[in-house]
Design a protein around this motif. Structure first.
Motif, mmCIF file in Angstrom:
data_model
loop_
_atom_site.group_PDB
_atom_site.id
_atom_site.type_symbol
_atom_site.label_atom_id
_atom_site.label_comp_id
_atom_site.label_asym_id
_atom_site.label_seq_id
_atom_site.Cartn_x
_atom_site.Cartn_y
_atom_site.Cartn_z
ATOM 1 N N LEU A 145 22.930 23.017 9.597
ATOM 2 C CA LEU A 145 24.103 23.473 10.342
ATOM 3 C C LEU A 145 23.715 24.518 11.388
ATOM 4 O O LEU A 145 24.153 24.451 12.541
ATOM 5 C CB LEU A 145 25.148 24.043 9.377
ATOM 6 N N LEU A 146 22.879 25.466 10.998
ATOM 7 C CA LEU A 146 22.419 26.486 11.944
ATOM 8 C C LEU A 146 21.612 25.867 13.082
ATOM 9 O O LEU A 146 21.737 26.280 14.240
ATOM 10 C CB LEU A 146 21.591 27.551 11.217
ATOM 11 N N ASN A 147 20.771 24.880 12.762
ATOM 12 C CA ASN A 147 19.993 24.193 13.797
ATOM 13 C C ASN A 147 20.901 23.474 14.782
ATOM 14 O O ASN A 147 20.668 23.501 15.994
ATOM 15 C CB ASN A 147 19.006 23.198 13.179
ATOM 16 N N MET A 148 21.937 22.806 14.251
ATOM 17 C CA MET A 148 22.876 22.105 15.129
ATOM 18 C C MET A 148 23.593 23.095 16.035
ATOM 19 O O MET A 148 23.774 22.841 17.230
ATOM 20 C CB MET A 148 23.886 21.305 14.301
ATOM 21 N N GLU A 149 23.993 24.229 15.473
ATOM 22 C CA GLU A 149 24.689 25.254 16.254
ATOM 23 C C GLU A 149 23.766 25.827 17.331
ATOM 24 O O GLU A 149 24.168 26.014 18.480
ATOM 25 C CB GLU A 149 25.194 26.366 15.323
ATOM 26 N N LYS A 150 22.526 26.082 16.959
ATOM 27 C CA LYS A 150 21.547 26.611 17.910
ATOM 28 C C LYS A 150 21.303 25.611 19.047
ATOM 29 O O LYS A 150 21.264 25.975 20.219
ATOM 30 C CB LYS A 150 20.237 26.915 17.187
ATOM 31 N N GLU A 151 21.140 24.338 18.688
ATOM 32 C CA GLU A 151 20.917 23.308 19.703
ATOM 33 C C GLU A 151 22.129 23.204 20.633
ATOM 34 O O GLU A 151 21.977 23.058 21.850
ATOM 35 C CB GLU A 151 20.647 21.966 19.024
ATOM 36 N N LYS A 152 23.319 23.310 20.060
ATOM 37 C CA LYS A 152 24.548 23.263 20.865
ATOM 38 C C LYS A 152 24.578 24.429 21.858
ATOM 39 O O LYS A 152 24.917 24.244 23.029
ATOM 40 C CB LYS A 152 25.768 23.319 19.946
ATOM 41 N N GLN A 153 24.187 25.619 21.401
ATOM 42 C CA GLN A 153 24.161 26.796 22.273
ATOM 43 C C GLN A 153 23.129 26.625 23.387
ATOM 44 O O GLN A 153 23.383 26.990 24.539
ATOM 45 C CB GLN A 153 23.856 28.056 21.461
#
Length: 192
Positions: A145-153
């Motif tokens: 989830l954190l990786n997805m959020e980071k990639e989105k940012q």
């Protein structure tokens, strides 16, 4: 319940002084000498260090150690080769994909462990192992989830940078209107 394996006493090689063990490891890695010759060299070092005859190594003991080290070395080499292949394949993609690959490998190993335990009814996983697996899976999911959020940012920041660059380049050229500039900006930012 399956009986737990107990670790035996340390081998003679484990008990060697660091310098002598390091020399043994180096000689085995180089592969220039036979194991019999390596045993002779190491035993001479043991004698020179003033250690007793009970510390001297046997050819069979060195052979077991060499085989064990080669097995571990082969596993490490295989892991490195696999990593190099996947990193080469994913190298041009976001780093999140490498993390996703690692997480998927961990999920797969957890799944295999559970399947193995289910296949053998006598082999029951203890509650601590089950708890550790559950915690690991929870952490994996959180990391995903954190990786997805980071990639989105990262993608959002890139889109904003591109929108700014494009609109600055086109601003004022050929009578570009504010409406057209806003439209291009919206398209690049995914707000259409």
């Amino acid at each position: 319940m399956a009986e737990r394996k107990k670790r035996g006493k340390p081998s003679k090689i484990d008990l060697l002084p660091e310098a002598i063990k390091g020399e043994l490891d180096q000689l085995l890695r180089e592969g220039k000498m036979t194991q019999k010759d390596i045993v002779a060299v190491v035993n001479a070092q043991i004698e020179a260090a003033g250690l007793g005859d009970e510390q001297k190594l046997s050819t069979a003991g060195v052979n077991r150690y060499s085989t064990q080290m080669e097995t571990i070395g082969a596993d490490i080499r295989q892991a490195r080769e696999m990593s190099e292949i996947w990193i080469a394949k994913l190298g041009s993609k976001p780093t999140g994909e490498v993390s996703q690959l690692l997480m998927e490998m961990l999920r797969t190993q957890s799944f295999k462990l559970l399947l193995k335990a289910n296949d053998n009814p006598d082999d029951v996983l203890d509650p601590k192992t089950i708890g550790n697996m559950a915690l690991s899976i929870q952490r994996l999911e959180r990391a995903a989830l954190l990786n997805m959020e980071k990639e989105k940012q990262i993608r959002q920041a890139f889109a904003e940078e591109m929108a700014e660059t494009v609109t600055e380049e086109l601003r004022g050229q050929d009578g570009m209107s504010q409406q057209l500039e806003d439209s291009i900006r919206s398209i690049l930012l995914g707000k259409v």
